[in-house]
Design a protein around this motif. Structure first.
Motif, PDB file in Angstrom:
ATOM      1  N   TYR A  30       0.774  -1.246   0.000  1.00 39.23           N
ATOM      2  CA  TYR A  30       0.000   0.000   0.000  1.00 39.23           C
ATOM      3  C   TYR A  30       0.808   1.301   0.000  1.00 39.23           C
ATOM      4  O   TYR A  30       0.280   2.350  -0.346  1.00 39.23           O
ATOM      5  CB  TYR A  30      -0.964   0.029   1.199  1.00 39.23           C
ATOM      6  CG  TYR A  30      -2.127  -0.899   0.999  1.00 39.23           C
ATOM      7  CD1 TYR A  30      -3.155  -0.562   0.116  1.00 39.23           C
ATOM      8  CD2 TYR A  30      -2.187  -2.126   1.657  1.00 39.23           C
ATOM      9  CE1 TYR A  30      -4.222  -1.428  -0.089  1.00 39.23           C
ATOM     10  CE2 TYR A  30      -3.248  -2.988   1.453  1.00 39.23           C
ATOM     11  CZ  TYR A  30      -4.263  -2.633   0.581  1.00 39.23           C
ATOM     12  OH  TYR A  30      -5.309  -3.486   0.371  1.00 39.23           O
ATOM     13  N   PHE A  31       2.084   1.229   0.395  1.00 41.05           N
ATOM     14  CA  PHE A  31       2.836   2.485   0.550  1.00 41.05           C
ATOM     15  C   PHE A  31       2.844   3.313  -0.734  1.00 41.05           C
ATOM     16  O   PHE A  31       2.549   4.506  -0.714  1.00 41.05           O
ATOM     17  CB  PHE A  31       4.280   2.215   1.007  1.00 41.05           C
ATOM     18  CG  PHE A  31       5.063   3.486   1.182  1.00 41.05           C
ATOM     19  CD1 PHE A  31       4.992   4.193   2.367  1.00 41.05           C
ATOM     20  CD2 PHE A  31       5.837   3.994   0.147  1.00 41.05           C
ATOM     21  CE1 PHE A  31       5.695   5.386   2.537  1.00 41.05           C
ATOM     22  CE2 PHE A  31       6.538   5.181   0.295  1.00 41.05           C
ATOM     23  CZ  PHE A  31       6.460   5.870   1.500  1.00 41.05           C
ATOM     24  N   SER A  32       3.204   2.695  -1.844  1.00 39.22           N
ATOM     25  CA  SER A  32       3.343   3.430  -3.103  1.00 39.22           C
ATOM     26  C   SER A  32       2.036   4.105  -3.522  1.00 39.22           C
ATOM     27  O   SER A  32       2.023   5.267  -3.929  1.00 39.22           O
ATOM     28  CB  SER A  32       3.832   2.482  -4.205  1.00 39.22           C
ATOM     29  OG  SER A  32       3.956   3.179  -5.427  1.00 39.22           O
ATOM     30  N   ARG A  33       0.930   3.386  -3.400  1.00 45.57           N
ATOM     31  CA  ARG A  33      -0.374   3.945  -3.791  1.00 45.57           C
ATOM     32  C   ARG A  33      -0.774   5.111  -2.893  1.00 45.57           C
ATOM     33  O   ARG A  33      -1.261   6.146  -3.358  1.00 45.57           O
ATOM     34  CB  ARG A  33      -1.441   2.857  -3.747  1.00 45.57           C
ATOM     35  CG  ARG A  33      -1.298   1.830  -4.881  1.00 45.57           C
ATOM     36  CD  ARG A  33      -2.100   0.577  -4.613  1.00 45.57           C
ATOM     37  NE  ARG A  33      -3.513   0.861  -4.391  1.00 45.57           N
ATOM     38  CZ  ARG A  33      -4.373  -0.014  -3.873  1.00 45.57           C
ATOM     39  NH1 ARG A  33      -3.953  -1.220  -3.532  1.00 45.57           N
ATOM     40  NH2 ARG A  33      -5.629   0.309  -3.704  1.00 45.57           N
ATOM     41  N   MET A  53       4.232   7.522   6.031  1.00 45.30           N
ATOM     42  CA  MET A  53       5.048   6.781   7.008  1.00 45.30           C
ATOM     43  C   MET A  53       4.409   6.844   8.395  1.00 45.30           C
ATOM     44  O   MET A  53       4.366   5.831   9.107  1.00 45.30           O
ATOM     45  CB  MET A  53       6.472   7.358   7.058  1.00 45.30           C
ATOM     46  CG  MET A  53       7.298   7.059   5.827  1.00 45.30           C
ATOM     47  SD  MET A  53       7.642   5.310   5.586  1.00 45.30           S
ATOM     48  CE  MET A  53       8.880   5.028   6.827  1.00 45.30           C
ATOM     49  N   ASP A  54       3.906   8.025   8.762  1.00 48.07           N
ATOM     50  CA  ASP A  54       3.244   8.169  10.063  1.00 48.07           C
ATOM     51  C   ASP A  54       2.017   7.270  10.152  1.00 48.07           C
ATOM     52  O   ASP A  54       1.759   6.654  11.190  1.00 48.07           O
ATOM     53  CB  ASP A  54       2.827   9.630  10.301  1.00 48.07           C
ATOM     54  CG  ASP A  54       4.010  10.512  10.667  1.00 48.07           C
ATOM     55  OD1 ASP A  54       5.110   9.981  10.924  1.00 48.07           O
ATOM     56  OD2 ASP A  54       3.842  11.753  10.680  1.00 48.07           O
ATOM     57  N   LEU A  55       1.258   7.212   9.058  1.00 44.94           N
ATOM     58  CA  LEU A  55       0.062   6.360   9.041  1.00 44.94           C
ATOM     59  C   LEU A  55       0.444   4.891   9.201  1.00 44.94           C
ATOM     60  O   LEU A  55      -0.153   4.163  10.014  1.00 44.94           O
ATOM     61  CB  LEU A  55      -0.729   6.563   7.746  1.00 44.94           C
ATOM     62  CG  LEU A  55      -1.897   5.588   7.513  1.00 44.94           C
ATOM     63  CD1 LEU A  55      -2.940   5.707   8.627  1.00 44.94           C
ATOM     64  CD2 LEU A  55      -2.524   5.823   6.144  1.00 44.94           C
ATOM     65  N   MET A  56       1.449   4.452   8.452  1.00 45.07           N
ATOM     66  CA  MET A  56       1.846   3.044   8.521  1.00 45.07           C
ATOM     67  C   MET A  56       2.414   2.693   9.896  1.00 45.07           C
ATOM     68  O   MET A  56       2.152   1.612  10.432  1.00 45.07           O
ATOM     69  CB  MET A  56       2.865   2.723   7.413  1.00 45.07           C
ATOM     70  CG  MET A  56       2.321   2.916   5.990  1.00 45.07           C
ATOM     71  SD  MET A  56       0.743   2.083   5.669  1.00 45.07           S
ATOM     72  CE  MET A  56       1.250   0.373   5.517  1.00 45.07           C
ATOM     73  N   LEU A  57       3.162   3.619  10.477  1.00 41.96           N
ATOM     74  CA  LEU A  57       3.685   3.401  11.824  1.00 41.96           C
ATOM     75  C   LEU A  57       2.542   3.314  12.837  1.00 41.96           C
ATOM     76  O   LEU A  57       2.556   2.474  13.741  1.00 41.96           O
ATOM     77  CB  LEU A  57       4.648   4.533  12.208  1.00 41.96           C
ATOM     78  CG  LEU A  57       5.308   4.427  13.579  1.00 41.96           C
ATOM     79  CD1 LEU A  57       6.156   3.163  13.690  1.00 41.96           C
ATOM     80  CD2 LEU A  57       6.153   5.665  13.871  1.00 41.96           C
ATOM     81  N   LEU A  76      -7.493   2.585   4.605  1.00 35.88           N
ATOM     82  CA  LEU A  76      -6.222   3.303   4.537  1.00 35.88           C
ATOM     83  C   LEU A  76      -6.356   4.629   3.787  1.00 35.88           C
ATOM     84  O   LEU A  76      -5.783   5.636   4.202  1.00 35.88           O
ATOM     85  CB  LEU A  76      -5.149   2.428   3.884  1.00 35.88           C
ATOM     86  CG  LEU A  76      -4.669   1.236   4.709  1.00 35.88           C
ATOM     87  CD1 LEU A  76      -3.729   0.362   3.892  1.00 35.88           C
ATOM     88  CD2 LEU A  76      -3.989   1.697   5.991  1.00 35.88           C
ATOM     89  N   PHE A  77      -7.117   4.631   2.693  1.00 26.63           N
ATOM     90  CA  PHE A  77      -7.268   5.873   1.931  1.00 26.63           C
ATOM     91  C   PHE A  77      -8.111   6.898   2.688  1.00 26.63           C
ATOM     92  O   PHE A  77      -7.862   8.102   2.611  1.00 26.63           O
ATOM     93  CB  PHE A  77      -7.811   5.600   0.526  1.00 26.63           C
ATOM     94  CG  PHE A  77      -6.742   5.156  -0.424  1.00 26.63           C
ATOM     95  CD1 PHE A  77      -5.942   6.083  -1.066  1.00 26.63           C
ATOM     96  CD2 PHE A  77      -6.499   3.812  -0.644  1.00 26.63           C
ATOM     97  CE1 PHE A  77      -4.914   5.688  -1.913  1.00 26.63           C
ATOM     98  CE2 PHE A  77      -5.484   3.392  -1.481  1.00 26.63           C
ATOM     99  CZ  PHE A  77      -4.691   4.344  -2.126  1.00 26.63           C
ATOM    100  N   LYS A  78      -9.071   6.423   3.455  1.00 23.21           N
ATOM    101  CA  LYS A  78      -9.834   7.339   4.310  1.00 23.21           C
ATOM    102  C   LYS A  78      -8.927   7.903   5.397  1.00 23.21           C
ATOM    103  O   LYS A  78      -8.974   9.096   5.715  1.00 23.21           O
ATOM    104  CB  LYS A  78     -11.020   6.609   4.938  1.00 23.21           C
ATOM    105  CG  LYS A  78     -11.913   7.529   5.760  1.00 23.21           C
ATOM    106  CD  LYS A  78     -13.138   6.804   6.268  1.00 23.21           C
ATOM    107  CE  LYS A  78     -14.030   7.751   7.072  1.00 23.21           C
ATOM    108  NZ  LYS A  78     -15.209   7.092   7.623  1.00 23.21           N
ATOM    109  N   ALA A  79      -8.077   7.051   5.945  1.00 20.96           N
ATOM    110  CA  ALA A  79      -7.149   7.480   7.001  1.00 20.96           C
ATOM    111  C   ALA A  79      -6.151   8.510   6.479  1.00 20.96           C
ATOM    112  O   ALA A  79      -5.864   9.498   7.158  1.00 20.96           O
ATOM    113  CB  ALA A  79      -6.415   6.273   7.578  1.00 20.96           C
TER     114      ALA A  79
END
Length: 195
Positions: A30-33, A53-57, A76-79
């Protein structure tokens, strides 16, 4: 055990168990998208990387309690959209370009957004009436007709320095007026960025 072909919900389950390789797979998936989406809506590569990066962390830190209802991609896109909005909410109004405030409100789907855009437009028009006639003319030529300072100077038979002074004073006045509408301004700016 390979994770590449596992569906999202199983990867989330593995993450809850503390499996960092399952998280790595979600990250790469998901990172790239998310990064491309965030660059598109912020125009800033460094900010985009930081927000994603903050979201994934955050996802990793909350792995044991996170509740993903439905599709992980939508979640994830809403976040990340919320992260972009929150970023702009934290920005002082002074750092938001006045050109992003003074916009033709798009056709919003949401009635609340339409009302907010209308209220901001009314405040802008009221602020214009408070400028001196000459200053208002200069400001409108600059901001609404996209004329350069030199073009305005020639059009109104003024010096370029005088035009600059009028625009600078108008912007300062507008910023003071819009400070009372900081949340509304942020909302309109972000809505325009997210369209």
């Amino acid at each position: 055990m390979g994770f590449k072909n596992l569906p999202d919900h199983l990867l989330i389950q593995k993450c809850r168990e503390g499996n960092s390789k399952a998280f790595d797979q979600l990250f790469f998936r998901y990172f790239s998208r998310l990064y491309k989406y965030t660059i598109h809506h912020t125009g800033n590569e460094q900010l985009a990387e930081e927000l994603v990066m903050d979201l994934m962390l955050w996802i990793w830190n909350k792995k044991e309690t996170i509740e993903v209802k439905g599709d992980l991609s939508s979640y994830l896109f809403k976040a990340i959209k919320n992260a972009i909005y929150n970023h702009f909410r934290k920005i002082e109004l002074d750092t938001i370009p006045i050109d992003l405030i003074i916009v033709d409100p798009p056709a919003y789907d949401n009635i609340d957004d339409q009302i907010a855009a209308r209220e901001l437009e009314e405040e802008y028009q009221l602020s214009l009436t408070m400028l001196t006639p000459q200053r208002r003319k200069v400001f409108e030529l600059s901001r609404e007709q996209d004329m350069t300072y030199a073009e305005i100077a020639g059009h109104l038979n003024l010096s370029v320095k005088t035009v600059e002074a009028h625009v600078s004073a108008s912007l300062q006045f507008m910023r003071k007026r819009f400070k009372n509408y900081a949340d509304l301004v942020t909302l309109i700016v972000v809505l325009n960025l997210l369209k």
